[in-house]
Design a protein around this motif. Structure first.
Motif, PDB file in Angstrom:
ATOM      1  N   ASN A  51       0.864  -1.171   0.000  1.00  0.00           N
ATOM      2  CA  ASN A  51       0.000   0.000   0.000  1.00  0.00           C
ATOM      3  C   ASN A  51       0.903   1.224   0.000  1.00  0.00           C
ATOM      4  N   ARG A  52       0.786   2.053  -1.024  1.00  0.00           N
ATOM      5  CA  ARG A  52       1.666   3.193  -1.207  1.00  0.00           C
ATOM      6  C   ARG A  52       0.931   4.483  -0.894  1.00  0.00           C
ATOM      7  N   THR A  53       1.568   5.362  -0.148  1.00  0.00           N
ATOM      8  CA  THR A  53       1.093   6.735   0.031  1.00  0.00           C
ATOM      9  C   THR A  53       2.263   7.648  -0.315  1.00  0.00           C
ATOM     10  N   THR A  54       2.025   8.948  -0.250  1.00  0.00           N
ATOM     11  CA  THR A  54       3.107   9.884  -0.562  1.00  0.00           C
ATOM     12  C   THR A  54       4.196   9.856   0.506  1.00  0.00           C
ATOM     13  N   ARG A  55       3.881   9.306   1.686  1.00  0.00           N
ATOM     14  CA  ARG A  55       4.840   9.337   2.784  1.00  0.00           C
ATOM     15  C   ARG A  55       5.357   7.967   3.209  1.00  0.00           C
ATOM     16  N   SER A  56       4.659   6.910   2.837  1.00  0.00           N
ATOM     17  CA  SER A  56       5.074   5.610   3.358  1.00  0.00           C
ATOM     18  C   SER A  56       4.688   4.488   2.407  1.00  0.00           C
ATOM     19  N   VAL A  57       5.323   3.347   2.631  1.00  0.00           N
ATOM     20  CA  VAL A  57       5.005   2.112   1.926  1.00  0.00           C
ATOM     21  C   VAL A  57       4.763   1.048   2.981  1.00  0.00           C
ATOM     22  N   VAL A  58       3.577   0.423   2.957  1.00  0.00           N
ATOM     23  CA  VAL A  58       3.198  -0.540   3.979  1.00  0.00           C
ATOM     24  C   VAL A  58       2.804  -1.846   3.305  1.00  0.00           C
ATOM     25  N   THR A  60       0.832  -5.126   2.499  1.00  0.00           N
ATOM     26  CA  THR A  60      -0.502  -5.680   2.661  1.00  0.00           C
ATOM     27  C   THR A  60      -0.386  -7.040   3.339  1.00  0.00           C
ATOM     28  N   GLU A  61      -1.514  -7.644   3.662  1.00  0.00           N
ATOM     29  CA  GLU A  61      -1.470  -8.976   4.268  1.00  0.00           C
ATOM     30  C   GLU A  61      -0.812  -9.969   3.320  1.00  0.00           C
ATOM     31  N   ALA A  62      -1.119  -9.841   2.027  1.00  0.00           N
ATOM     32  CA  ALA A  62      -0.497 -10.722   1.031  1.00  0.00           C
ATOM     33  C   ALA A  62       1.005 -10.463   0.955  1.00  0.00           C
ATOM     34  N   GLY A  63       1.378  -9.188   1.032  1.00  0.00           N
ATOM     35  CA  GLY A  63       2.788  -8.837   0.990  1.00  0.00           C
ATOM     36  C   GLY A  63       3.548  -9.370   2.183  1.00  0.00           C
ATOM     37  N   GLN A  64       2.920  -9.318   3.347  1.00  0.00           N
ATOM     38  CA  GLN A  64       3.560  -9.847   4.552  1.00  0.00           C
ATOM     39  C   GLN A  64       3.790 -11.349   4.427  1.00  0.00           C
ATOM     40  N   GLY A  65       2.788 -12.048   3.905  1.00  0.00           N
ATOM     41  CA  GLY A  65       2.924 -13.490   3.735  1.00  0.00           C
ATOM     42  C   GLY A  65       4.028 -13.841   2.747  1.00  0.00           C
ATOM     43  N   LEU A  66       4.087 -13.080   1.636  1.00  0.00           N
ATOM     44  CA  LEU A  66       5.115 -13.347   0.632  1.00  0.00           C
ATOM     45  C   LEU A  66       6.508 -13.052   1.186  1.00  0.00           C
ATOM     46  N   LEU A  67       6.654 -11.945   1.901  1.00  0.00           N
ATOM     47  CA  LEU A  67       7.965 -11.585   2.448  1.00  0.00           C
ATOM     48  C   LEU A  67       8.449 -12.628   3.449  1.00  0.00           C
ATOM     49  N   GLY A  68       7.532 -13.139   4.268  1.00  0.00           N
ATOM     50  CA  GLY A  68       7.911 -14.132   5.263  1.00  0.00           C
ATOM     51  C   GLY A  68       8.473 -15.405   4.651  1.00  0.00           C
ATOM     52  N   ARG A  69       7.975 -15.769   3.466  1.00  0.00           N
ATOM     53  CA  ARG A  69       8.481 -16.973   2.800  1.00  0.00           C
ATOM     54  C   ARG A  69       9.676 -16.668   1.897  1.00  0.00           C
ATOM     55  N   LEU A  70       9.696 -15.475   1.326  1.00  0.00           N
ATOM     56  CA  LEU A  70      10.753 -15.134   0.378  1.00  0.00           C
ATOM     57  C   LEU A  70      12.099 -14.894   1.045  1.00  0.00           C
ATOM     58  N   GLY A  71      12.075 -14.257   2.217  1.00  0.00           N
ATOM     59  CA  GLY A  71      13.336 -13.904   2.863  1.00  0.00           C
ATOM     60  C   GLY A  71      14.290 -15.075   3.007  1.00  0.00           C
ATOM     61  N   PRO A  72      13.870 -16.135   3.709  1.00  0.00           N
ATOM     62  CA  PRO A  72      14.751 -17.305   3.841  1.00  0.00           C
ATOM     63  C   PRO A  72      15.066 -17.963   2.504  1.00  0.00           C
ATOM     64  N   ALA A  73      14.081 -17.999   1.581  1.00  0.00           N
ATOM     65  CA  ALA A  73      14.314 -18.659   0.300  1.00  0.00           C
ATOM     66  C   ALA A  73      15.374 -17.930  -0.518  1.00  0.00           C
ATOM     67  N   LEU A  74      15.294 -16.603  -0.574  1.00  0.00           N
ATOM     68  CA  LEU A  74      16.286 -15.840  -1.334  1.00  0.00           C
ATOM     69  C   LEU A  74      17.659 -15.917  -0.677  1.00  0.00           C
ATOM     70  N   ALA A  75      17.667 -16.012   0.659  1.00  0.00           N
ATOM     71  CA  ALA A  75      18.951 -16.173   1.352  1.00  0.00           C
ATOM     72  C   ALA A  75      19.615 -17.484   0.941  1.00  0.00           C
TER      73      ALA A  75
END
Length: 324
Positions: A51-58, A60-75
């Motif tokens: 979710n993008r605003t002019t001041r921040s990037v947050v 989403t629930e889908a993004g959180q799930g993807l990041l949680g699995r991607l981090g270790p995999a990309l490492a």
């Protein structure tokens, strides 16, 4: 469904940094390039990840799930590609460490300059913070912690001094005005400068003498969040505001100069020094292996035996993060 690896890396860089500009700085790319890569990935997946605003990037629930699995995999992908580093004359690449502020101040300064001089092809990135994080999810190769509990499959390597102490001290002027405590219980009648963990917890002050252990929970005029603000408490102690409880090594310059005077020195508790820890179920990247070998070689000149163990050998109920 296939996704381009560079687009996935772009998403991870933005998510971890909390913004496109910050992610560009961390990944040495461009903000516009990262934005396009993330937009392309979202289009391919059919779901919004940020979710993008002019001041921040947050996330989403889908993004959180993807990041949680991607981090270790990309490492793991990075570690696999790093195998070619073994064919170089010297290892090259990035080494990312997550460390408490106390380690960045008291342990790493004696190690980092010599390590980087020995391995000019390695770029060291240090994240100094005092909250507990998953080093892999945070994109780090290893971390430094004291002997609190961690996952059983982590490998721990001693780094820095093997014995440290907590010290209490105050300015001579403060002690002249308010008296010099002779027992830890007397601290309850003094102005004490306290520290707080990121979780909000405030650790009791612990003392030990001749087998007797005393824990006190004093009050005072200043409470700081453990980390960079600890230096504010040190300066307040020097100015005569109250009594401070902190790593002896942190206070040593002030004790040696006379700006601070030891308080209850015979009661100062000692504890084991910090450990470098890293996952035991993955390939060790060449820069991390070089760092491990470097600190082992340094330690071998200081102690006769023992270099590494699983963290279960060093578990303790007390956290030794930076605290006052």
């Amino acid at each position: 469904m296939k996704a381009d690896l560079s687009d996935l890396n772009a998403f991870v860089a933005v998510a971890r940094a909390g913004g496109f500009r910050e992610g560009a700085r961390a990944s040495r790319g461009s903000a516009s390039g990262l934005s396009e890569a993330v937009r392309r990935l979202e289009t391919q997946l059919g779901v919004r990840l940020l979710n993008r605003t002019t001041r921040s990037v947050v996330l989403t629930e889908a993004g959180q799930g993807l990041l949680g699995r991607l981090g270790p995999a990309l490492a793991e992908v990075e570690a696999a590609l790093d195998v070619v580093n073994g064919f170089r004359d010297q290892p090259a690449g990035s080494l990312r460490l997550n460390v408490p502020v106390s380690a960045s101040k008291l342990v790493l300064p004696a190690i980092v300059p010599r390590f980087l001089a020995a391995y000019p092809g390695i770029r060291l990135e240090v994240m100094a913070e005092d909250s507990f994080v998953d080093v892999l999810a945070a994109g780090c190769d290893a971390g430094i912690r004291y002997d609190e509990r961690l996952e059983q499959d982590m490998i721990a390597v001693p780094i820095g001094p093997r014995v440290q102490r907590f010290a209490t001290a105050a300015s001579p002027a403060y002690l002249d005005r308010h008296g010099r405590p002779e027992h830890p219980s007397e601290l309850l009648g003094h102005a004490c400068l306290r520290g707080q963990f990121a979780s909000g917890a405030i650790m009791a002050w612990e003392f030990e003498h001749s087998g007797e252990i005393v824990r006190v929970d004093p009050t005072g005029p200043l409470l700081v969040r453990a980390g960079a603000a600890v230096d504010l408490a040190v300066h307040a102690a020097v100015a005569g505001t109250g009594i401070i409880y902190l790593f002896e090594d942190w206070l040593r310059p002030y004790l040696d100069s006379g700006a601070l005077e030891p308080v209850l020195e015979s009661w100062w508790p000692s504890f084991s020094g910090p450990f470098l820890y890293y996952p035991g179920r993955r390939l060790v990247p060449a820069p991390l292996r070089a760092f491990i070998d470097f600190i082992k070689a340094t330690a071998s000149r200081l102690r006769p035996t023992g270099h590494s163990s699983t963290l279960s050998d060093f578990q303790s109920s007390a956290s030794r993060q930076a605290s006052i």
